[in-house]
Structure formats: structure tokens, C-alpha cells
Design a protein around this motif. Structure first.
Motif, PDB file in Angstrom:
ATOM      1  N   GLU A 126     -16.292   3.201   3.884  1.00 43.29           N
ATOM      2  CA  GLU A 126     -17.528   3.974   4.045  1.00 43.29           C
ATOM      3  C   GLU A 126     -17.793   4.328   5.510  1.00 43.29           C
ATOM      4  OE1 GLU A 126     -17.390   1.070   2.254  1.00 43.29           O
ATOM      5  OE2 GLU A 126     -17.160   2.268   0.428  1.00 43.29           O
ATOM      6  N   ASP A 127     -17.257   3.534   6.411  1.00 43.82           N
ATOM      7  CA  ASP A 127     -17.540   3.743   7.831  1.00 43.82           C
ATOM      8  C   ASP A 127     -16.459   4.561   8.532  1.00 43.82           C
ATOM      9  OD1 ASP A 127     -19.856   2.219   7.592  1.00 43.82           O
ATOM     10  OD2 ASP A 127     -18.735   0.353   7.872  1.00 43.82           O
ATOM     11  N   LEU A 128     -15.505   5.054   7.764  1.00 43.98           N
ATOM     12  CA  LEU A 128     -14.420   5.831   8.364  1.00 43.98           C
ATOM     13  C   LEU A 128     -14.668   7.325   8.162  1.00 43.98           C
ATOM     14  CD1 LEU A 128     -11.398   3.750   7.043  1.00 43.98           C
ATOM     15  CD2 LEU A 128     -12.258   3.779   9.390  1.00 43.98           C
ATOM     16  N   THR A 129     -14.254   8.118   9.141  1.00 41.79           N
ATOM     17  CA  THR A 129     -14.353   9.566   8.987  1.00 41.79           C
ATOM     18  C   THR A 129     -13.098  10.108   8.307  1.00 41.79           C
ATOM     19  OG1 THR A 129     -15.553   9.589  11.057  1.00 41.79           O
ATOM     20  CG2 THR A 129     -14.847  11.713  10.214  1.00 41.79           C
ATOM     21  N   GLU A 130     -11.948   9.649   8.788  1.00 36.55           N
ATOM     22  CA  GLU A 130     -10.698  10.081   8.177  1.00 36.55           C
ATOM     23  C   GLU A 130      -9.832   8.874   7.845  1.00 36.55           C
ATOM     24  OE1 GLU A 130     -10.151  14.190  10.672  1.00 36.55           O
ATOM     25  OE2 GLU A 130      -8.335  13.243   9.889  1.00 36.55           O
ATOM     26  N   PHE A 131      -9.220   8.937   6.691  1.00 35.62           N
ATOM     27  CA  PHE A 131      -8.332   7.838   6.311  1.00 35.62           C
ATOM     28  C   PHE A 131      -7.292   8.332   5.315  1.00 35.62           C
ATOM     29  CE2 PHE A 131     -11.992   7.766   3.490  1.00 35.62           C
ATOM     30  CZ  PHE A 131     -11.432   7.630   2.231  1.00 35.62           C
ATOM     31  N   GLN A 132      -6.233   7.546   5.186  1.00 37.31           N
ATOM     32  CA  GLN A 132      -5.189   7.858   4.215  1.00 37.31           C
ATOM     33  C   GLN A 132      -5.075   6.712   3.224  1.00 37.31           C
ATOM     34  OE1 GLN A 132      -1.442   8.934   6.029  1.00 37.31           O
ATOM     35  NE2 GLN A 132      -2.478   9.783   7.827  1.00 37.31           N
ATOM     36  N   MET A 133      -4.782   7.053   1.988  1.00 38.53           N
ATOM     37  CA  MET A 133      -4.538   6.025   0.991  1.00 38.53           C
ATOM     38  C   MET A 133      -3.131   6.226   0.442  1.00 38.53           C
ATOM     39  SD  MET A 133      -8.036   5.363  -1.107  1.00 38.53           S
ATOM     40  CE  MET A 133      -7.670   6.636  -2.263  1.00 38.53           C
ATOM     41  N   ILE A 134      -2.430   5.123   0.305  1.00 40.28           N
ATOM     42  CA  ILE A 134      -1.052   5.184  -0.160  1.00 40.28           C
ATOM     43  C   ILE A 134      -0.885   4.279  -1.372  1.00 40.28           C
ATOM     44  CG2 ILE A 134       1.338   4.613   0.466  1.00 40.28           C
ATOM     45  CD1 ILE A 134       0.446   5.223   3.387  1.00 40.28           C
ATOM     46  N   ALA A 135      -0.225   4.774  -2.377  1.00 40.30           N
ATOM     47  CA  ALA A 135       0.065   3.943  -3.554  1.00 40.30           C
ATOM     48  C   ALA A 135       1.556   3.986  -3.826  1.00 40.30           C
ATOM     49  CB  ALA A 135      -0.702   4.447  -4.769  1.00 40.30           C
ATOM     50  N   TYR A 136       2.129   2.832  -4.096  1.00 41.92           N
ATOM     51  CA  TYR A 136       3.523   2.744  -4.508  1.00 41.92           C
ATOM     52  C   TYR A 136       3.507   2.638  -6.026  1.00 41.92           C
ATOM     53  CZ  TYR A 136       3.934   1.864   0.409  1.00 41.92           C
ATOM     54  OH  TYR A 136       3.830   1.995   1.766  1.00 41.92           O
ATOM     55  N   CYS A 137       4.270   3.479  -6.674  1.00 47.24           N
ATOM     56  CA  CYS A 137       4.138   3.598  -8.123  1.00 47.24           C
ATOM     57  C   CYS A 137       5.477   3.441  -8.834  1.00 47.24           C
ATOM     58  CB  CYS A 137       3.568   4.968  -8.481  1.00 47.24           C
ATOM     59  SG  CYS A 137       2.064   5.359  -7.584  1.00 47.24           S
ATOM     60  N   ASP A 138       5.344   3.135 -10.102  1.00 42.60           N
ATOM     61  CA  ASP A 138       6.500   3.021 -10.984  1.00 42.60           C
ATOM     62  C   ASP A 138       6.111   3.754 -12.268  1.00 42.60           C
ATOM     63  OD1 ASP A 138       8.278   2.207 -12.971  1.00 42.60           O
ATOM     64  OD2 ASP A 138       8.579   0.230 -12.057  1.00 42.60           O
ATOM     65  N   GLY A 139       6.614   4.953 -12.432  1.00 42.71           N
ATOM     66  CA  GLY A 139       6.240   5.760 -13.587  1.00 42.71           C
ATOM     67  C   GLY A 139       4.733   5.938 -13.653  1.00 42.71           C
ATOM     68  N   PRO A 140       4.117   5.610 -14.782  1.00 40.18           N
ATOM     69  CA  PRO A 140       2.677   5.847 -14.936  1.00 40.18           C
ATOM     70  C   PRO A 140       1.805   4.748 -14.308  1.00 40.18           C
ATOM     71  CG  PRO A 140       3.610   5.005 -16.976  1.00 40.18           C
ATOM     72  CD  PRO A 140       4.759   5.145 -16.031  1.00 40.18           C
ATOM     73  N   ASN A 141       2.441   3.706 -13.724  1.00 41.57           N
ATOM     74  CA  ASN A 141       1.673   2.562 -13.220  1.00 41.57           C
ATOM     75  C   ASN A 141       1.834   2.371 -11.723  1.00 41.57           C
ATOM     76  OD1 ASN A 141       0.867   1.640 -15.874  1.00 41.57           O
ATOM     77  ND2 ASN A 141       3.002   1.017 -16.148  1.00 41.57           N
ATOM     78  N   LEU A 142       0.910   1.592 -11.165  1.00 43.11           N
ATOM     79  CA  LEU A 142       1.086   1.141  -9.788  1.00 43.11           C
ATOM     80  C   LEU A 142       2.257   0.163  -9.769  1.00 43.11           C
ATOM     81  CD1 LEU A 142      -2.631   0.411  -8.824  1.00 43.11           C
ATOM     82  CD2 LEU A 142      -1.234   2.337  -8.070  1.00 43.11           C
ATOM     83  N   SER A 143       2.997   0.162  -8.671  1.00 40.68           N
ATOM     84  CA  SER A 143       4.113  -0.774  -8.543  1.00 40.68           C
ATOM     85  C   SER A 143       3.589  -2.203  -8.528  1.00 40.68           C
ATOM     86  CB  SER A 143       4.869  -0.485  -7.247  1.00 40.68           C
ATOM     87  OG  SER A 143       5.636  -1.599  -6.879  1.00 40.68           O
ATOM     88  N   LEU A 144       4.321  -3.092  -9.171  1.00 45.00           N
ATOM     89  CA  LEU A 144       3.872  -4.478  -9.196  1.00 45.00           C
ATOM     90  C   LEU A 144       4.308  -5.247  -7.957  1.00 45.00           C
ATOM     91  CD1 LEU A 144       4.429  -5.472 -12.923  1.00 45.00           C
ATOM     92  CD2 LEU A 144       2.282  -5.064 -11.738  1.00 45.00           C
ATOM     93  N   SER A 145       5.180  -4.659  -7.172  1.00 42.01           N
ATOM     94  CA  SER A 145       5.661  -5.417  -6.013  1.00 42.01           C
ATOM     95  C   SER A 145       4.967  -5.039  -4.714  1.00 42.01           C
ATOM     96  CB  SER A 145       7.170  -5.258  -5.866  1.00 42.01           C
ATOM     97  OG  SER A 145       7.517  -3.902  -5.900  1.00 42.01           O
ATOM     98  N   GLU A 146       4.393  -3.839  -4.631  1.00 40.41           N
ATOM     99  CA  GLU A 146       3.728  -3.450  -3.395  1.00 40.41           C
ATOM    100  C   GLU A 146       2.330  -2.928  -3.701  1.00 40.41           C
ATOM    101  OE1 GLU A 146       6.613  -1.231  -0.474  1.00 40.41           O
ATOM    102  OE2 GLU A 146       7.173  -0.873  -2.557  1.00 40.41           O
ATOM    103  N   PRO A 147       1.316  -3.563  -3.174  1.00 43.19           N
ATOM    104  CA  PRO A 147      -0.038  -3.084  -3.438  1.00 43.19           C
ATOM    105  C   PRO A 147      -0.330  -1.795  -2.675  1.00 43.19           C
ATOM    106  CG  PRO A 147      -0.083  -4.941  -1.933  1.00 43.19           C
ATOM    107  CD  PRO A 147       1.345  -4.747  -2.328  1.00 43.19           C
ATOM    108  N   PRO A 148      -1.300  -1.034  -3.163  1.00 45.06           N
ATOM    109  CA  PRO A 148      -1.693   0.166  -2.421  1.00 45.06           C
ATOM    110  C   PRO A 148      -2.334  -0.226  -1.093  1.00 45.06           C
ATOM    111  CG  PRO A 148      -3.087  -0.146  -4.364  1.00 45.06           C
ATOM    112  CD  PRO A 148      -2.107  -1.257  -4.349  1.00 45.06           C
ATOM    113  N   LEU A 149      -2.526   0.739  -0.235  1.00 47.90           N
ATOM    114  CA  LEU A 149      -3.203   0.415   1.024  1.00 47.90           C
ATOM    115  C   LEU A 149      -3.987   1.595   1.558  1.00 47.90           C
ATOM    116  CD1 LEU A 149      -1.215   1.379   3.808  1.00 47.90           C
ATOM    117  CD2 LEU A 149       0.249  -0.078   2.460  1.00 47.90           C
ATOM    118  N   LEU A 150      -4.883   1.264   2.471  1.00 48.57           N
ATOM    119  CA  LEU A 150      -5.702   2.285   3.114  1.00 48.57           C
ATOM    120  C   LEU A 150      -5.515   2.142   4.620  1.00 48.57           C
ATOM    121  CD1 LEU A 150      -9.268   3.328   2.202  1.00 48.57           C
ATOM    122  CD2 LEU A 150      -8.767   2.785   4.569  1.00 48.57           C
ATOM    123  N   ILE A 151      -5.330   3.266   5.283  1.00 49.20           N
ATOM    124  CA  ILE A 151      -5.128   3.242   6.734  1.00 49.20           C
ATOM    125  C   ILE A 151      -6.077   4.230   7.380  1.00 49.20           C
ATOM    126  CG2 ILE A 151      -3.482   3.812   8.569  1.00 49.20           C
ATOM    127  CD1 ILE A 151      -1.338   2.575   7.049  1.00 49.20           C
TER     128      ILE A 151
END
Ligand SMILES: [Zn+2]
Length: 196
Positions: A126-151
Motif C-alpha cells: 500500500e505504501d509503494l508507488t511502483e512495484f512488480q509482482m512475479i509468480a512462478y507457475c506450473d500449468g494452471p497452478n502456482l509452482s510448489l517450489s518457488e513462492p511468488p514475490l513482490l519487489i
């Protein structure tokens, strides 16, 4: 708690926040090679960048794309060893890999849990002006080995500083060689830190 434990959770379908703003649906194809992404076992990443204005609920999507694992690997191969080492070291030193147990129990969604604040700067979204979100995925799901992140933009700028001049040239050549990539995306690859 370390990232290592997060996969005790149930498989999570790619949430709406990682859907394509343009289509309103999950990304279906790799931006570079057009490979279909939604078959189970197909690994890829989604990256989205946002700009938000304080006092407003809405935010602009600055860019968004999905890249399959093979194309991501080709891009990484263009990074010099020095740049890769620098980036790895940066994450090792700065990334906040500890998550709050209370938050963990409260959140039913892994993607919510990991995209509340900048993984490097610990600043709330909420306190950021610009940010990126990254998701590692496997087909229709999020990857179970790497969580998403926000930078946050702040951290993304710092990471960009770690990339050598030589690597920048290589990446520029890589994007020039891509056929079928819209010009605005070519510019994006040149100007923005694409976190692959
Ligand atoms: Zn691809």
C-alpha cells in the motif's frame, strides 16, 4: 519460517491478481515463443508491474507478460557470470526470507501471503508507488517450489545497477533478435529490469 515450508499448503490455482489485465484470464502463451502454458508440468513465470496513486484504490498495469522456462533460460544465458553472481548475492544478503507465523496461519492464500510487501525493502504494498509482482507457475497452478514475490521499484533499481554493461548489450541483442515481439515490449526489455 523459511520458504522451504510453504509447499505444505494445497496447490493453489493462479490467482486473479496474476491474470492478464488485457484478457481478464490466465496467461495462455509464452510472450516469446508462443508455447501454450496451461498444461500441468509446463513451467513458466508471470511478471506484472504496477503503478498506484496514493488516495486512489485503482492502479495502472505498467506491463505484464508470461515467459516459459526455456525462454527464461535463454535470457539468463545472456547474463554474464558476474551479473548473475551479483544478483544472487544481492538476494542472499537482502531478501527477507522469514515470514510471520501469524500471517501465515491467517492467510489461506499463498499468493496473498507473499505479495504483501517488498521482499527486499519490507515496505507494505500500500505504501509503494511502483512495484512488480512475479509468480512462478506450473500449468494452471502456482509452482510448489518457488513462492511468488513482490519487489518495489526501489529494489528493482538496485538490482538493475548490478547488471554489467556487457550484459546490458547482450540483452539488447537478444531482444533485437526476437521476432514478433511488439516494439513497446522490446523497449521494455531494454529499459526495465526483467527479473528472470
Ligand atoms: Zn517461450
Amino acid at each position: 519460517m523459511s520458504f522451504g515450508n510453504w509447499f505444505n499448503r494445497e496447490k493453489e490455482e493462479i490467482p486473479e491478481k496474476f491474470h492478464s489485465y488485457e484478457s481478464g484470464k490466465a496467461f495462455e502463451n509464452c510472450m516469446i515463443c508462443d508455447k501454450y502454458l496451461l498444461d500441468p508440468g509446463t513451467r513458466y513465470m508471470i511478471e506484472k508491474a504496477f503503478k498506484q496513486y496514493s488516495g486512489f484504490q485503482s492502479k495502472d498495469v505498467l506491463f505484464e507478460f508470461a515467459i516459459c522456462e526455456d525462454c527464461g533460460t535463454s535470457m539468463r544465458a545472456d547474463l554474464s557470470k558476474e551479473s548473475l553472481d551479483n544478483i544472487q548475492q544481492y538476494f542472499f544478503t537482502n531478501a527477507n526470507r522469514v515470514i510471520d507465523m501469524d500471517e501465515y496461519e491467517k492467510n489461506s492464500s499463498v499468493s496473498d501471503l507473499f505479495t504483501q510487501k517488498c521482499i527486499i525493502k519490507n515496505i507494505n504494498k500500500e505504501d509503494l508507488t511502483e512495484f512488480q509482482m512475479i509468480a512462478y507457475c506450473d500449468g494452471p497452478n502456482l509452482s510448489l517450489s518457488e513462492p511468488p514475490l513482490l519487489i518495489s521499484e526501489l529494489a528493482a533499481d538496485e538490482i538493475q545497477e548490478l547488471i554489467s554493461e556487457q550484459t546490458r548489450d547482450e540483452l539488447e541483442r537478444f531482444t533485437d533478435d526476437l521476432t514478433g515481439l511488439p516494439p513497446e515490449l522490446k523497449e521494455l526489455f531494454k529499459d526495465e529490469m526483467i527479473l528472470i
